[in-house]
Design an enzyme around this catalytic site. Structure first.
Site, PDB file in Angstrom:
ATOM      1  N   SER A   1       6.625   3.417  -9.098  1.00 35.74           N
ATOM      2  CA  SER A   1       6.640   3.750  -7.664  1.00 35.74           C
ATOM      3  C   SER A   1       7.874   4.573  -7.355  1.00 35.74           C
ATOM      4  O   SER A   1       8.884   4.478  -8.067  1.00 35.74           O
ATOM      5  CB  SER A   1       6.692   2.459  -6.840  1.00 35.74           C
ATOM      6  OG  SER A   1       6.990   2.741  -5.495  1.00 35.74           O
TER       7      SER A   1
ATOM      8  N   TYR B   1      10.193  -6.080  -5.834  1.00 36.72           N
ATOM      9  CA  TYR B   1       9.307  -4.926  -6.063  1.00 36.72           C
ATOM     10  C   TYR B   1      10.075  -3.778  -6.715  1.00 36.72           C
ATOM     11  O   TYR B   1       9.641  -3.214  -7.729  1.00 36.72           O
ATOM     12  CB  TYR B   1       8.704  -4.478  -4.733  1.00 36.72           C
ATOM     13  CG  TYR B   1       7.617  -3.430  -4.884  1.00 36.72           C
ATOM     14  CD1 TYR B   1       6.373  -3.764  -5.404  1.00 36.72           C
ATOM     15  CD2 TYR B   1       7.838  -2.110  -4.512  1.00 36.72           C
ATOM     16  CE1 TYR B   1       5.374  -2.805  -5.542  1.00 36.72           C
ATOM     17  CE2 TYR B   1       6.841  -1.141  -4.648  1.00 36.72           C
ATOM     18  CZ  TYR B   1       5.614  -1.501  -5.155  1.00 36.72           C
ATOM     19  OH  TYR B   1       4.624  -0.545  -5.304  1.00 36.72           O
TER      20      TYR B   1
END
Ligand SMILES: NC(=O)c1ccc[n+]([C@@H]2O[C@H](COP(=O)([O-])OP(=O)(O)OC[C@H]3O[C@@H](n4cnc5c(N)ncnc54)[C@H](O)[C@@H]3O)[C@@H](O)[C@H]2O)c1
Length: 259
Positions: free
Chosen positions: A146, A159
């Site tokens: 990401s 995350y």
């Protein structure tokens, strides 16, 4: 669709998180490009919907229902590829979760879950698929990281750590197996139109609240579609990327280029 001339013609691909979002968009595209697919997800109903859409369009796929953080799921996915299609050429490690919260209040169990679903799964599936790829003379692994591996904001400790770990794992596999014909790359999407962001929008008071943030963070001015991300995965999975390994391809509408 032209499976006879597809960019993945004759290839067998395992895709995790295939019931929704980026995984589903990529699965539909891979099928159009002639790949035979093993679709892995823990959401039974939506997994079957993806499979039905692919079969209806003339594609070949099998489904594996399971939690990607467990070794049994990795084993079943690879065994299904071998039994149904005779081998594994492509592994798209994509399933992921994004629970948000301040680190001080963040439950240890949630931290462990994020690491297990987002990172351990990629270790387990790669570990199981690589020996099978070697039997075919090589293969391609693509891992979904990401933009948040390198740019973050409050609340994303687990995350962001997980997505940075994925880039490290990707590089290690790339250098270990480059000479043996296995390539390993990551993609780093920015904002993408998927359920993950629908859930995020719900938690901040609706899409109307989220969209100005998206516009401000992503110069493209909109979210990418799962299919747009799928085209990046398709390139990395295909033989067109034969000299590309150990890289992380941004698919973020210039989010990582902006200040
Ligand atoms: N949507 C974005 O803006 C965005 C941006 C950057 C990276 N990503 C990454 O893209 C990947 C796909 O996310 P998405 O946006 O398509 O989300 P999504 O929620 O639409 O899809 C994720 C899929 O993974 C499955 N899944 C989750 N945990 C699982 C588990 N333990 N075992 C098996 N299946 C499991 C879900 O059931 C779902 O079908 C994730 O790794 C995510 O972190 C998304």
């Amino acid at each position: 669709m032209n499976k006879e001339q597809g960019r993945l013609k004759g290839k067998v691909a395992i895709i995790t998180g295939a019931a929704s979002g980026i995984g589903k968009g990529t699965a539909l595209l891979f099928a159009e490009e002639g790949a035979k697919l093993v679709l892995v997800d823990r959401d039974s109903e939506r997994l079957q919907t993806t499979a039905a859409e692919i079969r209806q369009a003339g594609g070949a796929c099998e489904t594996v229902l399971g939690d990607v953080s467990l070794p049994e799921t990795a084993d079943l996915a690879v065994c299904t590829a071998l039994d149904a299609f005779g081998g594994v050429d492509v592994l798209f490690n994509n399933a992921g979760i994004m629970p948000v919260g301040d680190i001080v209040d963040y439950p240890l169990s949630t931290w462990d879950e994020v690491m297990n679903v987002n990172v351990r799964s990629m270790f387990l599936l790669s570990k199981r698929a690589i020996p099978e790829m070697l039997k075919r003379g090589g293969g391609s692994i693509v891992n979904t990281s990401s933009v948040m591996a390198s740019l973050t904001e409050p609340g994303y400790s687990a995350y962001t750590a997980s997505k940075a770990a994925i880039i490290g794992l990707t590089k290690e596999i790339a250098v270990s197996y480059a000479e043996k014909g296995i390539r390993c790359n990551a993609i780093a999407p920015g904002w993408v139109e998927t359920d993950m962001n629908v859930k995020l929008a719900e938690s901040v008071g609706g899409m109307d609240k989220l969209y100005p943030v998206i516009k401000q963070q992503q110069p493209l001015g909109r979210m990418a579609t799962p299919r747009e991300v799928g085209y990046a995965v398709l390139f990395l999975a295909s033989d067109e990327a034969s000299a590309v390994t150990g890289s992380c391809l941004s698919v973020d509408g210039a989010a990582s280029a902006a200040i």
